[in-house]
Structures are given as C-alpha cells and as structure tokens.
Design an enzyme around this catalytic site. Structure first.
Site, mmCIF file in Angstrom:
data_model
loop_
_atom_site.group_PDB
_atom_site.id
_atom_site.type_symbol
_atom_site.label_atom_id
_atom_site.label_comp_id
_atom_site.label_asym_id
_atom_site.label_seq_id
_atom_site.Cartn_x
_atom_site.Cartn_y
_atom_site.Cartn_z
ATOM 1 N N GLY A 295 19.664 30.499 -17.044
ATOM 2 C CA GLY A 295 19.662 31.181 -15.930
ATOM 3 C C GLY A 295 20.798 31.518 -15.356
ATOM 4 N N ARG B 213 34.297 39.894 -14.799
ATOM 5 C CA ARG B 213 35.398 40.667 -14.263
ATOM 6 C C ARG B 213 36.627 40.234 -14.533
ATOM 7 N NH1 ARG B 213 37.959 40.406 -9.450
ATOM 8 N NH2 ARG B 213 38.780 42.358 -8.553
ATOM 9 N N ARG C 68 17.155 33.401 -22.950
ATOM 10 C CA ARG C 68 16.947 32.265 -23.687
ATOM 11 C C ARG C 68 16.512 32.432 -25.066
ATOM 12 N NH1 ARG C 68 15.185 30.313 -18.321
ATOM 13 N NH2 ARG C 68 16.778 28.905 -17.367
ATOM 14 N N ASP D 289 24.413 23.700 -19.323
ATOM 15 C CA ASP D 289 24.302 22.469 -20.572
ATOM 16 C C ASP D 289 24.108 22.988 -21.855
ATOM 17 O OD1 ASP D 289 22.080 22.195 -19.437
ATOM 18 O OD2 ASP D 289 22.157 19.987 -19.616
ATOM 19 N N THR E 82 25.585 27.711 -13.165
ATOM 20 C CA THR E 82 24.050 27.327 -12.898
ATOM 21 C C THR E 82 24.296 27.042 -11.543
ATOM 22 O OG1 THR E 82 22.511 25.629 -13.049
ATOM 23 C CG2 THR E 82 24.694 25.157 -13.975
ATOM 24 N N ASP F 43 22.368 24.863 -10.487
ATOM 25 C CA ASP F 43 21.929 23.303 -10.282
ATOM 26 C C ASP F 43 22.840 22.106 -10.122
ATOM 27 O OD1 ASP F 43 19.457 24.426 -10.762
ATOM 28 O OD2 ASP F 43 19.595 24.123 -13.018
ATOM 29 N N ASP G 242 24.248 20.550 -12.155
ATOM 30 C CA ASP G 242 24.053 19.383 -13.007
ATOM 31 C C ASP G 242 24.866 18.889 -13.882
ATOM 32 O OD1 ASP G 242 23.601 21.412 -14.262
ATOM 33 O OD2 ASP G 242 21.464 20.886 -14.913
ATOM 34 N N GLY H 37 16.709 23.157 -8.917
ATOM 35 C CA GLY H 37 17.946 22.059 -9.252
ATOM 36 C C GLY H 37 17.560 21.566 -10.522
ATOM 37 N N ARG H 38 16.245 21.988 -11.144
ATOM 38 C CA ARG H 38 15.691 21.394 -12.274
ATOM 39 C C ARG H 38 15.461 19.890 -11.950
ATOM 40 N NH1 ARG H 38 15.515 24.014 -17.438
ATOM 41 N NH2 ARG H 38 16.553 25.921 -16.855
ATOM 42 N N ARG I 111 12.126 10.104 19.191
ATOM 43 C CA ARG I 111 13.507 10.330 19.698
ATOM 44 C C ARG I 111 13.794 11.612 20.400
ATOM 45 N NH1 ARG I 111 15.572 7.472 15.238
ATOM 46 N NH2 ARG I 111 15.663 9.342 13.813
ATOM 47 N N ARG J 193 3.951 22.216 7.506
ATOM 48 C CA ARG J 193 3.559 23.558 6.489
ATOM 49 C C ARG J 193 4.780 23.251 5.371
ATOM 50 N NH1 ARG J 193 0.166 23.871 9.324
ATOM 51 N NH2 ARG J 193 -0.771 25.604 10.556
ATOM 52 N N ARG K 288 18.562 32.123 -6.666
ATOM 53 C CA ARG K 288 19.419 32.527 -7.831
ATOM 54 C C ARG K 288 20.142 34.013 -7.471
ATOM 55 N NH1 ARG K 288 16.594 30.691 -12.766
ATOM 56 N NH2 ARG K 288 16.668 32.875 -13.691
HETATM 57 P P1 ADP Z 1 21.075 26.600 -19.618
HETATM 58 O O1 ADP Z 1 22.443 26.893 -20.253
HETATM 59 O O2 ADP Z 1 21.037 26.956 -18.246
HETATM 60 O O3 ADP Z 1 20.978 25.080 -19.502
HETATM 61 P P2 ADP Z 1 19.084 26.756 -21.614
HETATM 62 O O4 ADP Z 1 18.938 25.233 -21.499
HETATM 63 O O5 ADP Z 1 17.988 27.347 -21.342
HETATM 64 O O6 ADP Z 1 19.842 27.185 -20.072
HETATM 65 O O7 ADP Z 1 19.768 27.402 -22.669
HETATM 66 C C1 ADP Z 1 20.483 28.768 -22.850
HETATM 67 C C2 ADP Z 1 20.353 28.837 -24.058
HETATM 68 O O8 ADP Z 1 21.384 28.192 -25.153
HETATM 69 C C3 ADP Z 1 19.115 28.749 -24.959
HETATM 70 O O9 ADP Z 1 18.133 29.493 -25.020
HETATM 71 C C4 ADP Z 1 19.721 28.537 -26.522
HETATM 72 O O10 ADP Z 1 20.086 29.991 -26.983
HETATM 73 C C5 ADP Z 1 21.129 27.963 -26.287
HETATM 74 N N1 ADP Z 1 20.954 26.527 -26.663
HETATM 75 C C6 ADP Z 1 20.383 25.588 -25.998
HETATM 76 N N2 ADP Z 1 20.439 24.460 -26.590
HETATM 77 C C7 ADP Z 1 21.004 24.668 -27.649
HETATM 78 C C8 ADP Z 1 21.562 23.683 -28.865
HETATM 79 N N3 ADP Z 1 21.023 22.412 -28.935
HETATM 80 N N4 ADP Z 1 22.219 24.431 -30.127
HETATM 81 C C9 ADP Z 1 22.457 25.710 -29.771
HETATM 82 N N5 ADP Z 1 22.209 26.284 -28.820
HETATM 83 C C10 ADP Z 1 21.581 25.983 -27.844
HETATM 84 O O1 F6P Z 2 18.622 26.061 -14.137
HETATM 85 C C1 F6P Z 2 18.309 26.981 -13.171
HETATM 86 C C2 F6P Z 2 17.086 27.007 -12.668
HETATM 87 O O2 F6P Z 2 17.066 28.280 -11.617
HETATM 88 C C3 F6P Z 2 16.517 25.925 -12.268
HETATM 89 O O3 F6P Z 2 17.033 25.460 -11.022
HETATM 90 C C4 F6P Z 2 14.871 26.119 -12.231
HETATM 91 O O4 F6P Z 2 14.184 24.975 -12.449
HETATM 92 C C5 F6P Z 2 14.901 27.090 -13.419
HETATM 93 O O5 F6P Z 2 16.168 27.729 -13.740
HETATM 94 C C6 F6P Z 2 13.967 28.200 -13.405
HETATM 95 O O6 F6P Z 2 13.737 28.982 -14.620
HETATM 96 P P1 F6P Z 2 13.065 30.377 -14.682
HETATM 97 O O7 F6P Z 2 13.951 31.303 -14.277
HETATM 98 O O8 F6P Z 2 13.145 30.423 -16.196
HETATM 99 O O9 F6P Z 2 11.860 30.192 -14.101
#
Ligand code: ADP
Ligand code: F6P
Length: 319
Positions: free
Chosen positions: A11, A21, A72, A103, A125, A127, A129, A170-171, A211, A243, A252
């Site tokens: 993301g 940059r 991805r 991660d 990210t 998130d 996280d 925030g996942r 309150r 609401r 993002r």
């Molecule tokens: P983020 O980096 O935001 O956590 P993703 O979990 O979607 O997002 O991972 C992004 C990309 O990183 C994946 O589409 C893949 O190409 C690569 N990736 C994820 N997990 C692994 C892994 N275990 N080994 C190698 N590449 C990975």
């Molecule tokens: O990891 C960033 C994030 O924006 C999360 O907060 C959210 O759950 C997810 O990506 C959304 O992913 P996508 O853009 O694929 O809908």
C-alpha cells in the site's frame, strides 16, 4: 557500491516520494548511479528499471502516492521469483536495493538479503503496525487526514445532537484509530487490541450526553469491526441518533505532513549510507526520536505492543 536501485511496494503512503527524492539525490551526491524500479517487485520481475537523475525527483516532496507506483506481486514470494529479481538487478549492474513498504515488502527484502543481495527496508505504511519503530512513513499524514474528517463530522453531529461512527484504516492495528481519536477528542475509540462491548460503548456515549455533550464521536479501527454494524447495534439497544462514515482510501492520499517529509528524507539518506558501506539486511526506524536501523529478521520478529496508557488517557480526557 556504485549502483543502487529503489522501489515502493504494498500500500502506498504519503512521504514515499520524499524518501525516493532523498535516496536519489543523496546517492548521486555520494557518487552513485541510482535506478528506480516501477511497480514494486512486479517491476523487478518485468524489468522496469528507470535511471534516476537529480531532476527526475523535482517537485515531488509535497506529493502523496509514489512516483514509482506500487503493486502487490505474489510471484515474488516464490524462490523462482526472487531469483529472477536478483538476475534482473545484476543485469543492470545494481549492487543494492532500497525497498519502501510494510512488513510484507520487508519479507521480500529479507529474502533478497538471505540470497546474498543486500537490501534495506524503509517502513512505508499508514498502519503504523511495525513493532521495531515508533512510527512509519505516512502514519502522521493519515492521522491528520482523519482529524480533519472528525472535525467536519463533529460540526454536523453537534447541530443534530447525534453520534457518529467513523471507521478508519489500519488493518489489524489500532494505532490510526488511537492517535486520531486522541487528537480528535473521540468519546469512544474501538481498536482490535482492546475489547469493548456494545453495552459499555452505549454507556459511555450516554454518560457523556448526560454531562452535556451535544455530539458523540466513535472512532472505529477497521480491524475491530464495521461502522454500519456498530451503528446498527447501538440503535438496537439505545434511543441515540447514530450515523456512520467509512473514510476509506482518502486516508492514504494527500500531501505529506512535515513529520512524514522529515522521516522520508532521513530514512532515504540513511538507507543509501548503509548501502554505501556495503551493508544490507537492515530496516530503518525511529525510536525515542532517533533515526536508527536494525537487523531485518530481528525487527520483523518483534511483536507490537499496544499503548494502553495512551488509550486510557484519551478516554479520561474525552469526558
Ligand atoms: P505491505 O508491504 O504493505 O505489508 P503486502 O503484505 O501486500 O504489503 O506485501 C507487498 C509485497 O511484498 C507482496 O505483494 C509481495 O510481492 C512481497 N512479499 C510479501 N510477503 C512476502 C514474502 N513472504 N516473501 C517475499 N515477498 C513477499
Ligand atoms: O496497509 C495499508 C492499507 O491502507 C490498510 O490500512 C488497508 O486495510 C489496506 O491497505 C487496503 O488495501 P487496498 O488498497 O488493497 O484496498
């Protein structure tokens, strides 16, 4: 190293352009050639290498998103994919790679380093996280975007004496809800790390109404539920007028805050300095206001601790 490359993966997050940059310009300043790889690991496999110049990163520090684009790429999780990626890097004479992402992206950087190709991670990210760093790139800007939304929603909730459920991203991590809820004076913050049942939520909202408060803001982390479901449950057991709003992808985008420009710039330079010394397998972070790096395996294995003290503080001062 004389030739390095940089990519953004997973993301996107505001501040990624500031990091690109800085890495490009510091790399050139240090006498290196710098390539950008478009579309993350997908571009690594598709051989989307672009030579970067000082001017190629002009006028981007203030822009959200990533000029290198992101993707991805499930194929990169396989050994064959990783081998192909290394072969393409070597074909261009590239000796080290900077990966900006979360991660998942760090797992890819780790795999490259383990196979002898030095890679450095920059945490990008919204998130927040990742346990090894206090903050990630984009988190501060996303918090400010949520704050802006809370302020606007609060205006109309006050006029109508209503409660609003605001769902944020925030996942599985509650930090975006926690920090924006704290800053926006939310009466209730719902996060996946701390259970709060619906009866308690309604009690809190009714107590604050008693309150004298005219509106109620509930910030809900997406990992803890859906806004319309929470709104429906509140309506079921109380007479409150409710609401709901899902903020979605607007969180993002946007121009990065000063903090995210600072982090992007600092980490971009820091990552190049590591590669300059031939060091790979590290991830950049910030701890107690100090920019630092740590081992990718150790950093990724750390378990994030939810800041319960901050959560309780936010709840006490939002009465
Ligand atoms: P983020 O980096 O935001 O956590 P993703 O979990 O979607 O997002 O991972 C992004 C990309 O990183 C994946 O589409 C893949 O190409 C690569 N990736 C994820 N997990 C692994 C892994 N275990 N080994 C190698 N590449 C990975
Ligand atoms: O990891 C960033 C994030 O924006 C999360 O907060 C959210 O759950 C997810 O990506 C959304 O992913 P996508 O853009 O694929 O809908």
């Amino acid at each position: 190293m004389k030739r390095i490359a940089i990519l953004t993966s997973g993301g996107d997050a505001p501040g990624m352009n500031a990091a690109i940059r800085a890495a490009v310009r510091y790399g050139i300043y240090a006498g290196m050639e710098v390539f950008g790889v478009e579309r993350g690991y997908a571009g690594l496999l598709e051989d989307k290498f672009v030579p970067m110049s000082m001017r190629s990163v002009s006028d981007i520090i203030q822009r959200g998103g990533t000029i290198l684009r992101t993707a991805r790429c499930p194929e990169f999780k396989t050994k064959e994919g990783q081998k192909q990626g290394i072969a393409n890097l070597k074909k261009h004479g590239v000796e080290g790679l900077i990966v900006i992402g979360g991660d998942g992206s760090f797992m890819g950087a780790k795999a490259l380093s383990e196979q002898g190709f030095p890679a450095i991670g920059i945490p990008g990210t919204i998130d927040n996280d990742l346990a090894y760093t206090d903050f990630t790139l984009g988190f501060d800007t996303a918090c400010n975007t949520v704050l802006d939304a809370i302020n606007k929603i609060r205006d109309t909730m006050t006029s109508h004496e209503r409660v609003s459920i605001i769902e944020v991203m925030g996942r599985n991590c509650g930090d975006l809800a926690l920090y924006s809820g704290l800053g926006g004076g939310a009466e209730v913050i719902i996060v996946p790390e701390h259970t709060l049942d619906i009866v308690r939520i309604v009690e809190k909202l009714q107590a604050s109404k008693a309150r004298g408060k005219l509106s109620g803001i509930v910030v809900l982390a997406e990992g803890a539920g859906h806004a319309d479901e929470v709104a429906a449950k509140i309506k079921e057991i109380s007479p409150l007028s409710v609401r709901s709003t899902v903020l979605g992808h607007l969180q993002r985008g946007g121009s990065p805050s000063m903090k995210d420009r600072f982090l992007g710039t600092s980490w971009g330079v820091h990552a190049v300095k590591l590669l300059e010394k031939g060091i790979g397998n590290r991830i950049c972070g910030i701890r107690d206001n100090k920019i630092y790096d740590m081992d990718i395996v150790e950093g990724c294995a750390m378990k994030k601790q939810f800041n319960l003290e901050l959560y309780q503080m936010a709840s006490i001062v939002a009465r």
